[in-house]
Design a protein around this motif. Structure first.
Motif, mmCIF file in Angstrom:
data_model
loop_
_atom_site.group_PDB
_atom_site.id
_atom_site.type_symbol
_atom_site.label_atom_id
_atom_site.label_comp_id
_atom_site.label_asym_id
_atom_site.label_seq_id
_atom_site.Cartn_x
_atom_site.Cartn_y
_atom_site.Cartn_z
ATOM 1 N N MET A 168 -7.952 -19.851 29.190
ATOM 2 C CA MET A 168 -9.383 -19.966 28.922
ATOM 3 C C MET A 168 -10.224 -19.601 30.134
ATOM 4 S SD MET A 168 -9.960 -20.341 25.845
ATOM 5 C CE MET A 168 -11.710 -20.524 26.004
ATOM 6 N N GLU A 169 -9.776 -19.939 31.322
ATOM 7 C CA GLU A 169 -10.550 -19.579 32.514
ATOM 8 C C GLU A 169 -10.676 -18.063 32.625
ATOM 9 O OE1 GLU A 169 -9.289 -21.483 36.118
ATOM 10 O OE2 GLU A 169 -9.107 -23.421 35.122
ATOM 11 N N GLU A 170 -9.586 -17.361 32.390
ATOM 12 C CA GLU A 170 -9.602 -15.897 32.435
ATOM 13 C C GLU A 170 -10.489 -15.339 31.331
ATOM 14 O OE1 GLU A 170 -6.494 -12.312 31.636
ATOM 15 O OE2 GLU A 170 -5.767 -13.984 32.852
ATOM 16 N N THR A 171 -10.434 -15.934 30.156
ATOM 17 C CA THR A 171 -11.255 -15.488 29.037
ATOM 18 C C THR A 171 -12.737 -15.666 29.349
ATOM 19 O OG1 THR A 171 -9.501 -16.040 27.471
ATOM 20 C CG2 THR A 171 -11.722 -15.828 26.576
ATOM 21 N N GLY A 210 -9.684 -19.835 16.662
ATOM 22 C CA GLY A 210 -8.908 -20.626 15.702
ATOM 23 C C GLY A 210 -7.482 -20.857 16.164
ATOM 24 N N GLY A 211 -6.938 -19.912 16.946
ATOM 25 C CA GLY A 211 -5.604 -20.088 17.516
ATOM 26 C C GLY A 211 -5.582 -21.193 18.559
ATOM 27 N N ARG A 225 1.480 -30.789 3.280
ATOM 28 C CA ARG A 225 2.353 -29.772 3.882
ATOM 29 C C ARG A 225 1.600 -28.452 3.820
ATOM 30 N NH1 ARG A 225 8.293 -30.304 1.600
ATOM 31 N NH2 ARG A 225 8.081 -28.181 2.276
ATOM 32 N N PHE A 226 1.534 -27.771 4.948
ATOM 33 C CA PHE A 226 0.734 -26.558 4.989
ATOM 34 C C PHE A 226 1.216 -25.640 6.105
ATOM 35 C CE2 PHE A 226 -1.120 -29.819 7.577
ATOM 36 C CZ PHE A 226 -1.423 -29.175 8.765
ATOM 37 N N HIS A 227 0.812 -24.388 6.018
ATOM 38 C CA HIS A 227 1.038 -23.394 7.054
ATOM 39 C C HIS A 227 -0.315 -23.167 7.722
ATOM 40 C CE1 HIS A 227 5.018 -22.474 5.436
ATOM 41 N NE2 HIS A 227 4.433 -22.633 4.250
ATOM 42 N N LEU A 228 -0.322 -23.033 9.022
ATOM 43 C CA LEU A 228 -1.568 -22.928 9.774
ATOM 44 C C LEU A 228 -1.650 -21.562 10.447
ATOM 45 C CD1 LEU A 228 -4.057 -24.560 10.628
ATOM 46 C CD2 LEU A 228 -2.712 -25.467 12.522
ATOM 47 N N TYR A 229 -2.768 -20.876 10.235
ATOM 48 C CA TYR A 229 -3.013 -19.574 10.853
ATOM 49 C C TYR A 229 -4.271 -19.693 11.703
ATOM 50 C CZ TYR A 229 -4.300 -14.691 11.409
ATOM 51 O OH TYR A 229 -4.645 -13.472 11.933
ATOM 52 N N LEU A 246 -0.296 -17.747 15.568
ATOM 53 C CA LEU A 246 -1.426 -17.604 16.488
ATOM 54 C C LEU A 246 -1.666 -16.112 16.670
ATOM 55 C CD1 LEU A 246 -0.416 -20.251 19.169
ATOM 56 C CD2 LEU A 246 -1.816 -20.559 17.121
ATOM 57 N N SER A 247 -2.854 -15.651 16.307
ATOM 58 C CA SER A 247 -3.168 -14.226 16.342
ATOM 59 C C SER A 247 -4.341 -13.968 17.281
ATOM 60 C CB SER A 247 -3.518 -13.768 14.924
ATOM 61 O OG SER A 247 -3.993 -12.451 14.922
ATOM 62 N N SER A 248 -4.131 -13.071 18.244
ATOM 63 C CA SER A 248 -5.178 -12.718 19.210
ATOM 64 C C SER A 248 -5.794 -13.957 19.855
ATOM 65 C CB SER A 248 -6.268 -11.884 18.541
ATOM 66 O OG SER A 248 -5.747 -10.671 18.071
#
Length: 88
Positions: A69-72, A27-28, A18-22, A62-64
């Motif tokens: 992805m195409e736009e990025t 990474g997001g 059990r975990f929290h994911l950042y 999810l941060s920044s």
């Protein structure tokens, strides 16, 4: 695909059930894709090879994180071209 496999291996090696994911930036994207993979497995009723139930992500931040992805990639290419033009 390989990054997702690496994340799953890390979770297993750390024995995190059990975990929290950042996830920040790339990474997001990885966190989002991981959650999609887990959801798809949940729908099919798959279990891990050792018979244990899949790890449980209690929450995700999810941060920044790019949403397109195409736009990025286009933005990165535009920036690269701009920098190349500035540097003779």
């Amino acid at each position: 695909e390989r990054s997702l496999d690496d994340l799953e291996l890390l979770l297993k090696k750390l024995n995190l059930r059990r975990f929290h994911l950042y996830g920040h930036s790339y990474g997001g994207i990885l966190a989002f894709e991981y959650l999609k993979r887990v959801a798809e497995r949940g729908q099919s009723g798959e279990e891990e090879e050792d018979g244990d139930h899949l790890n449980k992500c209690l929450s995700v931040i999810l941060s920044s994180t790019p949403t397109d992805m195409e736009e990025t990639i286009q933005s990165i290419n535009d920036l690269e071209q701009s920098l190349l033009q500035q540097d003779p």
